[in-house]
Motif scaffolding. Sequence first.
Motif, short mmCIF file in Angstrom:
data_model
loop_
_atom_site.label_atom_id
_atom_site.label_comp_id
_atom_site.label_asym_id
_atom_site.label_seq_id
_atom_site.Cartn_x
_atom_site.Cartn_y
_atom_site.Cartn_z
N PRO A 1 7.15 -32.89 62.34
CA PRO A 1 5.83 -32.43 61.89
C PRO A 1 5.08 -31.57 62.90
O PRO A 1 4.31 -30.69 62.51
CB PRO A 1 5.07 -33.74 61.63
CG PRO A 1 6.12 -34.78 61.45
CD PRO A 1 7.26 -34.35 62.33
N CYS A 2 5.29 -31.81 64.18
CA CYS A 2 4.56 -31.07 65.23
C CYS A 2 5.55 -30.59 66.29
O CYS A 2 5.57 -31.09 67.42
CB CYS A 2 3.49 -31.97 65.85
SG CYS A 2 2.33 -31.11 66.92
N ASP B 1 4.07 -24.76 64.90
CA ASP B 1 3.35 -25.77 64.13
C ASP B 1 2.82 -25.20 62.81
O ASP B 1 2.82 -25.89 61.78
CB ASP B 1 2.19 -26.34 64.94
CG ASP B 1 2.66 -27.21 66.09
OD1 ASP B 1 3.85 -27.59 66.11
OD2 ASP B 1 1.84 -27.51 66.98
N LEU C 1 3.70 -26.72 59.17
CA LEU C 1 2.64 -27.30 58.34
C LEU C 1 2.31 -26.49 57.10
O LEU C 1 1.95 -27.05 56.06
CB LEU C 1 1.37 -27.46 59.18
CG LEU C 1 1.42 -28.49 60.31
CD1 LEU C 1 0.16 -28.41 61.16
CD2 LEU C 1 1.55 -29.90 59.73
N HIS C 2 2.42 -25.15 57.19
CA HIS C 2 1.85 -24.31 56.14
C HIS C 2 2.83 -23.36 55.45
O HIS C 2 2.41 -22.63 54.55
CB HIS C 2 0.69 -23.48 56.72
CG HIS C 2 -0.35 -24.29 57.42
ND1 HIS C 2 -1.04 -25.31 56.79
CD2 HIS C 2 -0.80 -24.25 58.71
CE1 HIS C 2 -1.89 -25.85 57.65
NE2 HIS C 2 -1.76 -25.24 58.81
N ARG D 1 12.90 -24.89 56.78
CA ARG D 1 11.73 -25.01 57.65
C ARG D 1 12.16 -25.12 59.10
O ARG D 1 11.57 -24.46 59.98
CB ARG D 1 10.91 -26.24 57.25
CG ARG D 1 9.61 -26.36 58.05
CD ARG D 1 8.79 -27.53 57.59
NE ARG D 1 9.45 -28.80 57.87
CZ ARG D 1 9.01 -29.98 57.46
NH1 ARG D 1 7.92 -30.05 56.71
NH2 ARG D 1 9.66 -31.09 57.76
#
Length: 396
Positions: free
Chosen positions: A169-170, A218, A222-223, A231
Amino acid sequence: MASLFLAGGAVRDMLMGKAVRDMDFAFSGTEEEFVQCFPHARKTNRRLSIWVVQGFELCLLAGNSPEEDILRRDLTINALLMDENGRLFLHPRALDDLRERILRPVSDHAFFDDPARVYRLARLAATLPEFSPADEAVEQMRETAARGLLAALPAERVCGETLKALAAPCPSRFLSVLEQGGCLSPWFAEVVGCSDIPAGPFPRHDNSVLEHTGEIMDAIALHSGLSGGKRALAVWMGLCHDLGKADTDVTLWPHHYGHEVRGELAARTLGTRLSLPKRFIRAGAMAARLHMKAGMLERLRPATLRDMLWEVYAMRLHEEFWALAGADSGRNLQAAADAALDCILSVRLPEEKRGLGEASGRFLRELQCQALALARREESRAQKTAAEDIDQACLS
């Protein structure tokens, strides 16, 4: 009697109330007993003590008991075992560190015993961004690097942790924690020092190359709307896109003229050192070389735009590349890129121009460039007409 234990991260996620995705197991018997119980198990190439059975990883308990095993693992929050009856075996600090969100080595020599654990800690920092490395973790990372223990690691182990971090996620925390612990070198040598290099002139950039790279990684995670392998690949492209800035002459700072040319080689070198899949290596090199052009998509000459679109499309990286380009430029470029790609893909060669080898390819490219130029003129006329209609409405 031999027993089977659920081990490590799976138990951790259960205790944290999270969905369990990957399950690893530990076996309390001897290797001979293990083979008897699991005759179809195969050893992995990474460590002789790890086996794969029907897609699950199993290893023999370290030491002679679960109590001894948990004291030989990597981090306290992973030093967890659950037997077949649901009985837990925990490192003495495991629950406190889970509660306080701390990444702590199980001992003062855990990273020296297995230096790959520094990359696992950094990967967990990316996977669990609410957790922070303990002071002793950072100190042990620095000592591990100072002893020169990282260079001898098999590339596949660093690669494995890197790929997992890219899907986290990060993902920026993977790099920032490695830098904090002085462990970027030698495997991520191209990133060393990037925290001291300005990303570019103000006001477009107000941070370092490392910070900017992390922001892009990031943002993609995330976006971008991408998932899974796409991804992770796009995040890798984000990591690579500005690597050339590390080699900019300091007298030119904060500018980085030509960094995309230098970055292509740097990205290829980094990906090769890590033994990443060839697709990642090619994608990272392309991201470094083309990301500046992508940010000028609307202003590129039709021939330049066509060649960029065609290369990205031919490599089957259209979604990933434009996710990177959008994150880097701060604009949503996907719709414009999609429209331009549809434009060139709609072009068909006349019958008489087919089957001529390279000549057919040259003619197709010419037609595609003409189609892009025509589409741009039509768009410009439409915008002009719309503006005139607005002006007329205001006057009336």
